[in-house]
Scaffold this motif. Structure first.
Motif, mmCIF file in Angstrom:
data_model
loop_
_atom_site.group_PDB
_atom_site.id
_atom_site.type_symbol
_atom_site.label_atom_id
_atom_site.label_comp_id
_atom_site.label_asym_id
_atom_site.label_seq_id
_atom_site.Cartn_x
_atom_site.Cartn_y
_atom_site.Cartn_z
ATOM 1 N N THR A 1 0.835 -1.199 0.000
ATOM 2 C CA THR A 1 0.000 0.000 0.000
ATOM 3 C C THR A 1 0.871 1.251 0.000
ATOM 4 O O THR A 1 1.957 1.275 0.573
ATOM 5 N N LYS B 1 1.058 5.694 0.491
ATOM 6 C CA LYS B 1 0.677 6.599 1.582
ATOM 7 C C LYS B 1 -0.742 7.146 1.439
ATOM 8 O O LYS B 1 -1.327 7.637 2.401
ATOM 9 N N ASN B 2 -1.321 7.056 0.229
ATOM 10 C CA ASN B 2 -2.684 7.556 0.031
ATOM 11 C C ASN B 2 -3.723 6.437 0.040
ATOM 12 O O ASN B 2 -4.887 6.681 -0.291
ATOM 13 N N PHE B 3 -3.322 5.231 0.433
ATOM 14 C CA PHE B 3 -4.213 4.069 0.365
ATOM 15 C C PHE B 3 -5.481 4.273 1.193
ATOM 16 O O PHE B 3 -6.589 4.003 0.715
ATOM 17 N N THR B 4 -5.334 4.730 2.426
ATOM 18 C CA THR B 4 -6.494 4.794 3.314
ATOM 19 C C THR B 4 -7.476 5.904 2.952
ATOM 20 O O THR B 4 -8.671 5.790 3.231
ATOM 21 N N LYS B 5 -6.999 6.974 2.329
ATOM 22 C CA LYS B 5 -7.909 8.086 2.023
ATOM 23 C C LYS B 5 -8.451 8.046 0.595
ATOM 24 O O LYS B 5 -9.314 8.860 0.245
ATOM 25 N N TYR B 6 -7.966 7.106 -0.196
ATOM 26 C CA TYR B 6 -8.430 7.023 -1.588
ATOM 27 C C TYR B 6 -9.738 6.239 -1.654
ATOM 28 O O TYR B 6 -9.877 5.185 -1.021
ATOM 29 N N LYS B 7 -10.690 6.729 -2.419
ATOM 30 C CA LYS B 7 -11.961 6.047 -2.609
ATOM 31 C C LYS B 7 -11.978 5.425 -4.006
ATOM 32 O O LYS B 7 -12.228 6.112 -4.998
ATOM 33 N N THR C 1 -7.432 -2.989 -4.723
ATOM 34 C CA THR C 1 -7.309 -2.489 -3.350
ATOM 35 C C THR C 1 -7.868 -3.440 -2.299
ATOM 36 O O THR C 1 -7.408 -3.418 -1.151
ATOM 37 N N GLU C 2 -8.847 -4.275 -2.655
ATOM 38 C CA GLU C 2 -9.455 -5.138 -1.654
ATOM 39 C C GLU C 2 -8.587 -6.342 -1.304
ATOM 40 O O GLU C 2 -8.821 -7.015 -0.296
ATOM 41 N N ASP D 1 -3.815 -4.771 2.358
ATOM 42 C CA ASP D 1 -4.021 -3.748 3.378
ATOM 43 C C ASP D 1 -2.661 -3.247 3.842
ATOM 44 O O ASP D 1 -1.625 -3.664 3.337
ATOM 45 N N GLU D 2 -2.677 -2.360 4.825
ATOM 46 C CA GLU D 2 -1.443 -1.701 5.238
ATOM 47 C C GLU D 2 -0.467 -2.640 5.953
ATOM 48 O O GLU D 2 0.693 -2.286 6.158
#
Length: 258
Positions: A60, A62-68, A77-78, A81-82
């Motif tokens: 992942t 650095k923008n993984f968690t905030k990207y929709k 993405t599914e 995870d981090e």
């Protein structure tokens, strides 16, 4: 064009584009946006292997968690995870295994990005899983092709002589830069001299739209290294998809936990 993701642009330009090409463009776009990170790492092929070997891995960004992500991006993405990473080959195979068909993937791109009005939706196209642009789509295709051809013809000159204009074009294109034929990514290093203009921009909407341009103004990131690796992947990624082999795509699924 800034609202079109590269897989969608490619689909409008060439509706017969194969699934592998659409997956490439989606992977590279997510990498460019720092949703995903692709790097080389020294790993053991299995716990009892006494030697470290070099692998290309996906983790992942650095923008993984905030990207929709859109639905057609969730295949990427599914799976991750981090706290995890994949070796590239099984990661791609796992993605391919989850996609129902090339036709369904194309439909997801069109539906997610609200492009249905640009494609034919007649019964024959549906029965035979055909993708064709309609009159409106053909007009858009013509506009996109003319624009990309013009950018392609002038991008090198702009980078060398008008860097501000080059930067403006690149920010506008976003991931569609991967559709350019003449862009040499090592030339983008020259744009770092004007990058403080970008990093000092405090407009929240601007930053939300262009957060991936960290690549441009972060002095610790190298254009030439990053994009050389990505460009090389364009030529090697096909090796992971031997469609004629008849093999089991779930065969060497390999999920590694840090």
């Amino acid at each position: 064009m800034s609202e079109l993701k590269p897989a969608a642009t490619k689909l409008i330009l060439e509706p017969k584009t194969e699934l592998i090409e659409l997956l490439k463009l989606t992977l590279f776009d997510l990498t460019l946006k720092q949703v995903l990170r692709i790097k080389k790492a020294q790993l053991k092929s299995h716990p009892r292997d006494p030697y470290l070997r070099e692998y290309v891995v996906v983790e992942t960004g650095k923008n993984f968690t905030k990207y929709k992500p859109n639905k057609f991006e969730e295949y990427f993405t599914e799976l991750i995870d981090e706290d995890s990473y994949f070796k590239l080959k099984p990661y791609l195979r796992a993605i391919f295994k989850k996609i129902p068909s090339e036709y369904q993937y194309k439909k997801e791109i069109v539906r997610n990005l609200k492009l249905k009005s640009y494609f034919k939706s007649d019964l024959v196209s549906s029965i035979f899983s055909l993708f064709k642009t309609n009159f409106k789509g053909n007009n858009l295709k013509k506009e996109l092709r003319e624009y990309l051809d013009e950018v392609d013809e002038n991008i090198v000159t702009f980078i060398e002589n008008e860097p501000n204009k080059a930067l403006e074009l690149i920010l506008f294109l976003q991931g569609n830069i991967f559709l350019l034929k003449n862009l040499k990514f090592e030339l983008l290093e020259k744009l770092k001299s004007i990058s403080p203009v970008i990093s000092n921009n405090n407009d929240e909407d601007f930053l939300n739209d262009w957060y991936w341009i960290d690549f441009i103004y972060d002095p610790e990131l190298s254009f030439s290294d990053l994009f050389t690796d990505i460009s090389e992947m364009f030529h090697t990624i096909d090796d992971y998809f031997d469609f004629d082999s008849g093999g089991n795509w779930g065969g060497d699924y390999d999920f590694d936990i840090d």
